[in-house]
Scaffold this active site. Structure first.
Site, PDB file in Angstrom:
ATOM      1  N   TYR A 145       0.871  -1.188   0.000  1.00 16.95           N
ATOM      2  CA  TYR A 145       0.000   0.000   0.000  1.00 16.95           C
ATOM      3  C   TYR A 145       0.897   1.223   0.000  1.00 16.95           C
ATOM      4  CZ  TYR A 145      -3.368   3.475   1.787  1.00 16.95           C
ATOM      5  OH  TYR A 145      -4.154   4.594   1.956  1.00 16.95           O
ATOM      6  N   ASP A 240       9.400   2.681  -0.794  1.00 13.83           N
ATOM      7  CA  ASP A 240       8.395   3.374   0.009  1.00 13.83           C
ATOM      8  C   ASP A 240       8.665   3.009   1.471  1.00 13.83           C
ATOM      9  OD1 ASP A 240       4.732   3.441   0.178  1.00 13.83           O
ATOM     10  OD2 ASP A 240       6.326   4.371   1.380  1.00 13.83           O
ATOM     11  N   LYS A 268       4.995   9.129   8.598  1.00 18.45           N
ATOM     12  CA  LYS A 268       4.823   8.572   9.936  1.00 18.45           C
ATOM     13  C   LYS A 268       5.856   9.090  10.946  1.00 18.45           C
ATOM     14  CE  LYS A 268       2.617   4.489   7.963  1.00 18.45           C
ATOM     15  NZ  LYS A 268       1.221   4.449   8.469  1.00 18.45           N
TER      16      LYS A 268
HETATM   17  P1  KE4 Z   1      -0.508   8.376   4.610  1.00 16.23           P
HETATM   18  O1  KE4 Z   1      -1.032   9.102   3.390  1.00 16.23           O
HETATM   19  O2  KE4 Z   1      -1.584   7.561   5.307  1.00 16.23           O
HETATM   20  O3  KE4 Z   1       0.270   9.284   5.555  1.00 16.23           O
HETATM   21  O4  KE4 Z   1       0.590   7.327   4.095  1.00 16.23           O
HETATM   22  C1  KE4 Z   1       0.236   6.388   3.112  1.00 16.23           C
HETATM   23  C2  KE4 Z   1       1.197   5.222   3.173  1.00 16.23           C
HETATM   24  C3  KE4 Z   1       2.188   5.135   2.214  1.00 16.23           C
HETATM   25  N1  KE4 Z   1       3.084   4.113   2.229  1.00 16.23           N
HETATM   26  C4  KE4 Z   1       3.028   3.158   3.191  1.00 16.23           C
HETATM   27  C5  KE4 Z   1       4.037   2.037   3.169  1.00 16.23           C
HETATM   28  C6  KE4 Z   1       2.033   3.206   4.203  1.00 16.23           C
HETATM   29  O5  KE4 Z   1       1.986   2.223   5.149  1.00 16.23           O
HETATM   30  C7  KE4 Z   1       1.095   4.253   4.196  1.00 16.23           C
HETATM   31  C8  KE4 Z   1      -0.028   4.358   5.221  1.00 16.23           C
HETATM   32  N2  KE4 Z   1      -0.168   3.247   6.109  1.00 16.23           N
HETATM   33  C9  KE4 Z   1      -1.475   3.006   6.652  1.00 16.23           C
HETATM   34  C10 KE4 Z   1      -1.358   1.860   7.663  1.00 16.23           C
HETATM   35  N3  KE4 Z   1      -0.993   0.650   7.076  1.00 16.23           N
HETATM   36  C11 KE4 Z   1      -2.072   4.203   7.270  1.00 16.23           C
HETATM   37  C12 KE4 Z   1      -3.262   3.912   8.155  1.00 16.23           C
HETATM   38  C13 KE4 Z   1      -4.499   4.532   7.576  1.00 16.23           C
HETATM   39  O6  KE4 Z   1      -4.733   4.398   6.348  1.00 16.23           O
HETATM   40  O7  KE4 Z   1      -5.243   5.147   8.382  1.00 16.23           O
END
Ligand code: KE4
Length: 431
Positions: A145, A240, A268
């Protein structure tokens, strides 16, 4: 059964004015059943909900809270910054400090641009790779993701090497046709896709350790294989590291696997809990970003002074605490071994994956090295386990396809409590 009346009432009220009652879907507990808990405060490894139930938490706000909640140095830095106003929309010295520190901690990053989320970081990184190479297609991996950018909400096509299919309404076929989705940990599938779309692939983007199908590790030589393919085919390799950055080591997964990407995306932990993302890498590529280069990307609150204060206070601590990662790893190994001992004792064949302070209990008897294998998990059993753990005062990420995160707030007493809760929960759901 611990009572959650206030959370239930708040959830009903939230659903009238917020889609699904939450500002990010996974928080709604749809994957585990029951209503989400509304959290009112946290300190160290303890989160408190609106009904004053306390939980030892293994979610760390999905990664950021690696030092535990209420870290004094971060909170002091934010208090100091707030006194000078919250935002200027003009450059500040804190952004230079932040960029210099990131370049020091992650050697593959020579220049870096701050944004406001991981999604913005990955969206921008693939636009940059397309602009730099003049190519249209990008390759991602099933189960990874990268945020909710259109190019990433793509399921694998009918065959692993055919073009992607949108996996959300609103993503156009036009977008999907430029994304290839192949299985994780399968270099042959990458070779096939690259030869089928020779000279058309701008970037390969991957979670170097996957956390979004549960914790899944790259197999021996896999990342090195991707590096070699990208070198040979002039494809931009993007790691990523939104989740693994500053989590697995000071320089993330690339620091422990010894493979340097061309670009890295971050999020994060980098914000210390504030909304911060970043993308960076080779100078020759980053110099393509506006205003020096032609690839446009912008953001009103990018490099926001309060977010920079929090992020700097976080990264400075990670940079100077030489024993931090060995302590986090040791705690995570202790948890893994304690739960594994009980699985063995009870003859429960479930699979544990761990790297650094990321770990997962998969409710399947198979190894989990890709998304197909992760999807074989018994999701109903995971839901029962999740709720049994909540009952026992442990808050896990509410999805089988998410990694647990261990923070410095998990001391020996809390680690022992988590193991006892897990043993009791496993017995309860198998009684
Ligand atoms: P954000 O746009 O949520 O800050 O980041 C997206 C993203 C990009 N790349 C990786 C590897 C990520 O894990 C994420 C976001 N992770 C999820 C949890 N697995 C965020 C939790 C959520 O969607 O509320």
């Amino acid at each position: 059964m611990h009572q959650t009346n206030k959370s239930n009432t708040l959830f009903k009220r939230a659903q009238h004015v917020i889609p699904g009652g939450v500002n990010s879907p996974v928080r709604a507990f749809k994957a585990v059943g029951g209503n989400p808990l509304f959290i009112k405060s946290a300190k160290g490894a303890i989160m408190v909900d609106e009904d004053d139930n306390e939980y030892i938490e293994l979610i760390n706000s999905w990664g950021p809270m690696i030092l535990g909640h209420g870290n004094e140095e971060i909170q002091e830095a934010v208090r100091e910054a707030i006194a000078k106003s919250l935002s200027f929309g003009a450059p500040t010295y804190a952004e230079i400090d932040m960029a210099e520190l990131i370049c020091k901690m992650v050697p593959s990053i020579q220049k870096v641009r701050m944004v406001n989320s991981g999604t913005e970081a990955t969206m921008s990184a693939i636009r940059l790779a397309r602009g730099f190479t003049g190519r249209d297609k990008v390759m991602k991996f099933e189960g990874c993701y990268h945020g909710h950018g259109d190019s990433f909400l793509i399921a694998a096509g009918s065959g692993a090497i055919t073009l992607g299919e949108p996996n959300s309404p609103g993503v156009t076929r036009g977008t999907a046709q430029d994304t290839l989705a192949v299985p994780y940990n399968d270099l042959n599938a990458v070779h096939e896709a690259v030869s089928l779309h020779k000279g058309q692939i701008a970037a390969i983007i991957i979670e170097p350790v996957a956390g979004n199908m549960g914790c899944v590790l790259p197999e021996q030589g896999y990342l090195q294989g991707l590096r070699a393919i990208c070198d040979k085919e002039d494809i931009v390799l993007i790691f990523d590291e939104v989740m693994t950055g500053f989590r697995l080591s000071k320089s993330g997964a690339q620091g422990i696997y010894g493979v340097q990407p061309d670009l890295t995306t971050l999020g994060k932990i980098i914000g210390g809990g504030m909304p911060v993302g970043a993308y960076g890498g080779k100078k020759e590529i980053m110099d393509f970003v506006a205003p020096d280069g032609p690839v446009y990307q912008a953001g009103t609150l990018s490099g926001n002074p309060i977010a920079m204060a929090a992020g700097l206070a976080m990264l400075k601590q990670l940079d100077r605490m030489d024993d931090l990662y060995s302590r986090l790893d040791a705690t995570t190994v202790y948890l893994e071994e304690g739960i594994q001992r009980h699985l063995d004792k009870r003859g429960l064949p479930y699979t544990m994956n761990r790297v650094g302070s990321m770990m997962n209990l998969f409710f399947t008897d198979r190894q989990v090295t890709n998304f197909e294998e992760a999807k074989a998990c018994n999701l109903e059993l995971f839901g029962l386990f999740f709720r049994a753990m909540l009952e026992r005062g442990v808050y896990l990420p509410p999805s089988q396809f998410e990694s647990y995160f261990i923070s410095l707030g998990i001391n020996e007493e809390f680690a022992q409590k988590v193991i006892e809760a897990a043993c009791d929960a496993l017995d309860a759901i198998h009684s």
